[in-house]
Design an enzyme around this catalytic site. Structure first.
Site, PDB file in Angstrom:
ATOM      1  CE  LYS A  68      -3.719   2.389   2.419  1.00 50.92           C
ATOM      2  NZ  LYS A  68      -2.991   3.666   2.460  1.00 50.92           N
ATOM      3  CB  THR A  69       2.032   3.338  -2.797  1.00 49.51           C
ATOM      4  OG1 THR A  69       2.513   2.180  -3.479  1.00 49.51           O
ATOM      5  CG2 THR A  69       3.005   4.482  -2.996  1.00 49.51           C
TER       6      THR A  69
END
Length: 419
Positions: A68-69
């Site tokens: 999850k950037t």
């Protein structure tokens, strides 16, 4: 045990120039038309928080996993514009407020049906992704990259009804391959306004690989994992088959901030009487959540120290009414998530604070979290289930005792090192 998940830097600002809403109407209608929608609202899918029951979900259906950037989520819309002598590419970014930004220079992606023709280019294409600042060794300034994790339309074809692997396959064949071929065949290619990159996905059971090998080598911020169901279509709005896992210390809520009254003081000029002292702390810092019909209700108070108030007023920015990202301390206080300079993580990219349903979901994750240890403990069960879902259960090989013991020792060592 703190997670190996780390956060590096705040998301980048949105590049390009904002198209006034009255001028963006035609583009919004065009996007809605491509996607066969009857409204022009933001079409992006939204995940739900990972809860304990979702560990079983990963064993019931096949999921893809990616990091999850911690970036700026937006949609990339490749289109065209008439310049009088012909048409040229036009590139737009769409944020979660459904604002449209035109970026320059436009991305010119070769047309996959005739990639050697420099006059043809890809348009009527909508990609879902995250803008991030990647930091490379020996480079002082970060590079702006757009990581793509899903595809809604390519070349005017709506692909939201297809399964995830088919959507990603279409993106790879019709967008990414022609784009990469152009880059590799062009000396010193122009990577403005940003480079396109594929968000790498892994089987949902590759959890140890993710924590041990992938997350520590990222060039950008990260605050969790995303699990996306392989067999379901792309869903506009909240999608129960996109699961957002965060380590307990990263579980945050986006509130709307409402300042209370400021104390009054006498300026001693006897002309206006008592006036608010805007240098002093207000009486309260209310945190509001969204309820029905976009109405807001107080949820709790933000705990602010005098030093934090000095930071807030030193920003010389509007504070009241903004969306602010907050976390709950072990003692039960709500604090703002701070950037490296101590300032709050403002969520100006969002039109609204979290809805009460989202708040309750995050609270459940805080009260009864799914930890990194729990995911690792279920990795082998998930892998076995996925093999059977894929129809190759006879190929599954459980780890032998020595391998299992080695993994347990490695996990124990990781915990003792403070990871």
């Amino acid at each position: 045990m703190p997670s190996t998940v780390t956060s590096h830097a705040p998301p980048p600002p949105m590049p390009g120039f904002l198209i006034p809403n009255h001028e963006a109407g035609g583009l919004k209608d065009m996007v809605a038309g491509i996607l066969h929608r009857d409204n022009p609202r933001f079409p992006g899918a939204q995940p739900i928080s990972f809860a304990r029951e979702h560990v079983a979900e990963l064993q019931n259906q096949e999921y893809f996993m990616c990091e999850k950037t911690d970036g700026l989520r937006c949609l990339l819309f490749l289109f065209w514009q008439d310049i009088g002598a012909g048409i040229e590419p036009a590139t737009f970014l769409i944020d979660r407020k459904n604002n449209y930004y035109q970026v320059q220079p436009p991305l010119r992606i070769p047309y996959y049906k005739n990639p050697t023709n420099p006059e043809q280019f890809l348009f009527s294409t909508l990609l879902d992704g995250e803008l991030v600042h990647d930091h490379y060794p020996n480079e002082a300034a970060p590079r702006l990259n757009f990581y793509i994790f899903d595809c809604l339309a390519v070349d005017g074809e709506n692909v939201t009804g297809k399964m995830l692997d088919k959507r990603l396959g279409r993106f790879q064949e019709w967008v990414l391959k022609p784009y990469h071929k152009k880059l590799t065949s062009t000396p010193n290619p122009d990577l403005r306004p940003f480079a396109l990159k594929e968000k790498k996905t892994y089987p949902a059971y590759s959890i140890r690989q993710m924590f041990d090998n992938v997350l520590p080598t990222l060039k950008h911020g990260n605050d969790g994992l995303i699990f996306t169901c392989k067999s379901t279509p792309y869903k506009f709005g909240t999608d129960d088959h996109i699961l957002k896992w965060k380590p307990p210390h990263e579980n945050t809520i986006d509130f709307k901030l409402r300042l209370g009254d400021f104390p009054l003081f006498d300026p001693m000029d006897a002309e206006e009487g008592l006036i608010p002292d805007y240098d002093a702390m207000p009486t309260s810092f209310q945190l509001l959540v969204q309820h029905s019909n976009d109405k807001y209700q107080p949820f709790t108070d933000l705990a602010v120290t005098p030093a934090e108030w000095d930071i807030l007023k030193g920003l010389d920015q509007r504070l009241d009414g903004r969306i602010i990202e907050c976390y709950r301390t072990p003692a039960g206080q709500w604090k703002f998530k701070a950037e490296a300079d101590g300032s709050p993580r403002w969520r100006d990219d969002k039109k609204h604070a979290n809805h009460i349903s989202t708040v309750n979901s995050v609270l459940a994750s805080i009260e009864d979290p799914v930890t990194e240890e729990m995911l690792l403990d279920k990795e082998e069960a998930i892998k076995r289930a996925v093999y059977f879902i894929q129809g190759r259960g006879d190929k599954y090989q459980p780890p032998h005792d020595g391998e299992r013991d080695a993994k347990k020792r490695k996990f124990s060592d990781t915990g003792s090192n403070g990871h």
